[in-house]
Design a protein around this motif. Sequence first.
Motif, PDB file in Angstrom:
ATOM      1  N   GLN A 158       0.830  -1.204   0.000  1.00 15.52           N
ATOM      2  CA  GLN A 158       0.000   0.000   0.000  1.00 15.52           C
ATOM      3  C   GLN A 158       0.865   1.255   0.000  1.00 15.52           C
ATOM      4  OE1 GLN A 158      -2.879   0.145   3.171  1.00 15.52           O
ATOM      5  NE2 GLN A 158      -4.076   1.686   2.114  1.00 15.52           N
ATOM      6  N   GLU A 159       1.925   1.264   0.791  1.00 19.96           N
ATOM      7  CA  GLU A 159       2.836   2.414   0.813  1.00 19.96           C
ATOM      8  C   GLU A 159       3.426   2.672  -0.573  1.00 19.96           C
ATOM      9  OE1 GLU A 159       7.289   3.552   2.330  1.00 19.96           O
ATOM     10  OE2 GLU A 159       6.157   2.143   3.570  1.00 19.96           O
ATOM     11  N   LEU A 160       3.897   1.617  -1.229  1.00 26.61           N
ATOM     12  CA  LEU A 160       4.486   1.767  -2.561  1.00 26.61           C
ATOM     13  C   LEU A 160       3.457   2.241  -3.585  1.00 26.61           C
ATOM     14  CD1 LEU A 160       6.833  -1.346  -2.618  1.00 26.61           C
ATOM     15  CD2 LEU A 160       7.526   1.069  -2.498  1.00 26.61           C
ATOM     16  N   MET A 161       2.239   1.711  -3.502  1.00 26.45           N
ATOM     17  CA  MET A 161       1.206   2.135  -4.445  1.00 26.45           C
ATOM     18  C   MET A 161       0.868   3.600  -4.245  1.00 26.45           C
ATOM     19  SD  MET A 161      -0.341   0.658  -6.925  1.00 26.45           S
ATOM     20  CE  MET A 161      -1.003   1.747  -8.144  1.00 26.45           C
ATOM     21  N   PHE A 162       0.785   4.056  -3.000  1.00 29.74           N
ATOM     22  CA  PHE A 162       0.503   5.463  -2.726  1.00 29.74           C
ATOM     23  C   PHE A 162       1.638   6.346  -3.242  1.00 29.74           C
ATOM     24  CE2 PHE A 162      -2.780   5.306   0.974  1.00 29.74           C
ATOM     25  CZ  PHE A 162      -3.663   4.628   0.164  1.00 29.74           C
ATOM     26  N   ARG A 163       2.878   5.875  -3.126  1.00 29.54           N
ATOM     27  CA  ARG A 163       3.999   6.640  -3.670  1.00 29.54           C
ATOM     28  C   ARG A 163       3.915   6.718  -5.192  1.00 29.54           C
ATOM     29  NH1 ARG A 163       9.031   4.020  -0.672  1.00 29.54           N
ATOM     30  NH2 ARG A 163      10.175   5.130  -2.290  1.00 29.54           N
ATOM     31  N   MET A 164       3.442   5.648  -5.825  1.00 27.77           N
ATOM     32  CA  MET A 164       3.268   5.694  -7.282  1.00 27.77           C
ATOM     33  C   MET A 164       2.138   6.652  -7.651  1.00 27.77           C
ATOM     34  SD  MET A 164       4.235   2.162  -9.185  1.00 27.77           S
ATOM     35  CE  MET A 164       2.734   1.311  -8.852  1.00 27.77           C
ATOM     36  N   TYR A 165       1.046   6.648  -6.879  1.00 30.59           N
ATOM     37  CA  TYR A 165      -0.035   7.601  -7.136  1.00 30.59           C
ATOM     38  C   TYR A 165       0.497   9.031  -7.033  1.00 30.59           C
ATOM     39  CZ  TYR A 165      -3.663   3.956  -6.567  1.00 30.59           C
ATOM     40  OH  TYR A 165      -4.463   2.851  -6.702  1.00 30.59           O
ATOM     41  N   ALA A 166       1.307   9.287  -6.011  1.00 29.96           N
ATOM     42  CA  ALA A 166       1.818  10.637  -5.766  1.00 29.96           C
ATOM     43  C   ALA A 166       2.709  11.142  -6.895  1.00 29.96           C
ATOM     44  CB  ALA A 166       2.586  10.679  -4.442  1.00 29.96           C
ATOM     45  N   THR A 167       3.399  10.238  -7.570  1.00 32.54           N
ATOM     46  CA  THR A 167       4.306  10.642  -8.651  1.00 32.54           C
ATOM     47  C   THR A 167       3.738  10.329 -10.035  1.00 32.54           C
ATOM     48  OG1 THR A 167       5.490   8.532  -8.494  1.00 32.54           O
ATOM     49  CG2 THR A 167       6.361  10.375  -7.206  1.00 32.54           C
ATOM     50  N   ASN A 168       2.482   9.872 -10.075  1.00 35.91           N
ATOM     51  CA  ASN A 168       1.832   9.506 -11.340  1.00 35.91           C
ATOM     52  C   ASN A 168       2.700   8.525 -12.130  1.00 35.91           C
ATOM     53  OD1 ASN A 168      -0.309   9.544 -13.154  1.00 35.91           O
ATOM     54  ND2 ASN A 168       0.710  11.069 -14.421  1.00 35.91           N
ATOM     55  N   ALA A 169       3.130   7.478 -11.442  1.00 38.11           N
ATOM     56  CA  ALA A 169       4.012   6.476 -12.044  1.00 38.11           C
ATOM     57  C   ALA A 169       3.312   5.128 -12.090  1.00 38.11           C
ATOM     58  CB  ALA A 169       5.297   6.370 -11.234  1.00 38.11           C
ATOM     59  N   SER A 170       3.931   4.197 -12.784  1.00 40.81           N
ATOM     60  CA  SER A 170       3.405   2.835 -12.849  1.00 40.81           C
ATOM     61  C   SER A 170       4.577   1.855 -12.915  1.00 40.81           C
ATOM     62  CB  SER A 170       2.491   2.651 -14.058  1.00 40.81           C
ATOM     63  OG  SER A 170       3.216   2.837 -15.254  1.00 40.81           O
ATOM     64  N   SER A 171       4.279   0.612 -12.569  1.00 40.97           N
ATOM     65  CA  SER A 171       5.302  -0.427 -12.570  1.00 40.97           C
ATOM     66  C   SER A 171       4.670  -1.774 -12.862  1.00 40.97           C
ATOM     67  CB  SER A 171       5.990  -0.477 -11.200  1.00 40.97           C
ATOM     68  OG  SER A 171       6.884  -1.566 -11.136  1.00 40.97           O
ATOM     69  N   ARG A 172       5.500  -2.682 -13.371  1.00 37.84           N
ATOM     70  CA  ARG A 172       5.075  -4.064 -13.614  1.00 37.84           C
ATOM     71  C   ARG A 172       5.957  -5.045 -12.857  1.00 37.84           C
ATOM     72  NH1 ARG A 172       5.621  -6.131 -18.780  1.00 37.84           N
ATOM     73  NH2 ARG A 172       7.569  -5.028 -18.971  1.00 37.84           N
ATOM     74  N   THR A 173       7.001  -4.545 -12.158  1.00 34.24           N
ATOM     75  CA  THR A 173       7.990  -5.416 -11.532  1.00 34.24           C
ATOM     76  C   THR A 173       7.995  -5.262 -10.021  1.00 34.24           C
ATOM     77  OG1 THR A 173       9.381  -5.234 -13.495  1.00 34.24           O
ATOM     78  CG2 THR A 173      10.443  -6.012 -11.483  1.00 34.24           C
ATOM     79  N   VAL A 174       7.908  -6.394  -9.321  1.00 34.38           N
ATOM     80  CA  VAL A 174       7.975  -6.425  -7.859  1.00 34.38           C
ATOM     81  C   VAL A 174       9.225  -7.189  -7.456  1.00 34.38           C
ATOM     82  CG1 VAL A 174       6.891  -7.322  -5.754  1.00 34.38           C
ATOM     83  CG2 VAL A 174       5.480  -6.339  -7.551  1.00 34.38           C
ATOM     84  N   SER A 175       9.931  -6.671  -6.456  1.00 32.18           N
ATOM     85  CA  SER A 175      11.076  -7.403  -5.914  1.00 32.18           C
ATOM     86  C   SER A 175      10.900  -7.553  -4.407  1.00 32.18           C
ATOM     87  CB  SER A 175      12.390  -6.692  -6.239  1.00 32.18           C
ATOM     88  OG  SER A 175      12.385  -5.385  -5.728  1.00 32.18           O
ATOM     89  N   LEU A 176      11.355  -8.672  -3.900  1.00 28.88           N
ATOM     90  CA  LEU A 176      11.252  -9.006  -2.481  1.00 28.88           C
ATOM     91  C   LEU A 176      12.647  -9.268  -1.953  1.00 28.88           C
ATOM     92  CD1 LEU A 176       9.344  -9.815  -0.051  1.00 28.88           C
ATOM     93  CD2 LEU A 176       9.620 -12.164  -0.857  1.00 28.88           C
ATOM     94  N   LYS A 177      12.936  -8.740  -0.771  1.00 28.45           N
ATOM     95  CA  LYS A 177      14.230  -8.940  -0.108  1.00 28.45           C
ATOM     96  C   LYS A 177      13.969  -9.538   1.267  1.00 28.45           C
ATOM     97  CE  LYS A 177      17.950  -6.012   1.710  1.00 28.45           C
ATOM     98  NZ  LYS A 177      18.418  -4.601   1.722  1.00 28.45           N
TER      99      LYS A 177
END
Length: 181
Positions: free
Chosen positions: A62-81
Amino acid sequence: EPVLRSIFGLAGAGFLYGACRGVDPGVYASEAKTRSMSTETTFEHDVSDRETLESVLMTMAQELMFRMYATNASSRTVSLKLRYDDFETVSARETKPARFSSSAGIYETSLGLLQRKWTGRPLRLIGLGLGSIADGTEGQGMLFEDRSDREAKLERAAFEAKQRGLGTITRARLIKSDKPE
């Protein structure tokens, strides 16, 4: 300028001649674009409870999605550490064919990565990231609205309410209980 031209050629001389006089050649005008974003949590005590890890991943998605909303960005790649209690660190990533429209897609993908990479050993740290960030969130629309479209609209409304100072709307799973465990 003729001396510079003899040493650096026509294009190089023009660039240097203008730059030393404060003329912006357009190289420095734009800001660097973000190509990835991530978040991670280091636990106070090592965690081996899957439900806790899933809740943390949901919060991060949710945090990452809100950051994408804030910058009007999109992504298709998720990484897990994942960092284990002995500091061994493993990571995994997955790229989807379509961009993520809500945190639910990011969360589901992260659960799949967790399933593949986590051995069940206690974790000291967990991180989630998005890669291949692109400008804009519009993509090919679907003829019929599906569940992820509805979730994206609800999530966008929650983000906009928070931005306007109208309070925070969160998923029930992420509300901390006062009930002792």
